[in-house]
Design a protein around this motif. Structure first.
Motif: not given
Length: 108
Positions: A89-108
């Protein structure tokens, strides 16, 4: 010591997830090989498969004491499985947060 009874053979989540601690607690020291870097990636699976047999052959349990052995390992199994689920569950959460952060940085 001899051959372990068939009813105790099988996967042990406690030996898989808590290899070193489980090994010391069950007086079997082969899980200490998990301290070797890179080798431990394979060895934790060996601990999971062979853990019950190693614990039985450690001499801590009497040959006719299969029920006590199964009860003790049941506790280890439950704790190991819960820990496994939490880690996944922690690995999935970490990956999910990483994808959100990455998408935020790409769109910024």
């Amino acid at each position: 010591m001899g051959e372990a009874p068939n009813e105790i053979k099988g996967w042990n989540w406690g030996a898989f997830m808590f290899s070193i601690i489980w090994g010391i607690g069950n007086r079997t020291y082969l899980p200490l090989l998990c301290l070797i870097p890179f080798f431990n990636i394979v060895w934790v699976f060996v601990c999971g498969f062979k853990g019950n047999e190693w614990a039985w052959n450690s001499g801590q349990f009497l040959m006719e004491d299969v029920n006590t052995f199964k009860e003790i390992q049941k506790t280890w199994n439950r704790a190991g499985f819960v820990w496994f689920i939490l880690v996944i569950a922690l690995i999935v959460l970490y990956l999910f947060l990483g994808i959100i952060l990455f998408s935020y940085l790409v769109n910024y």
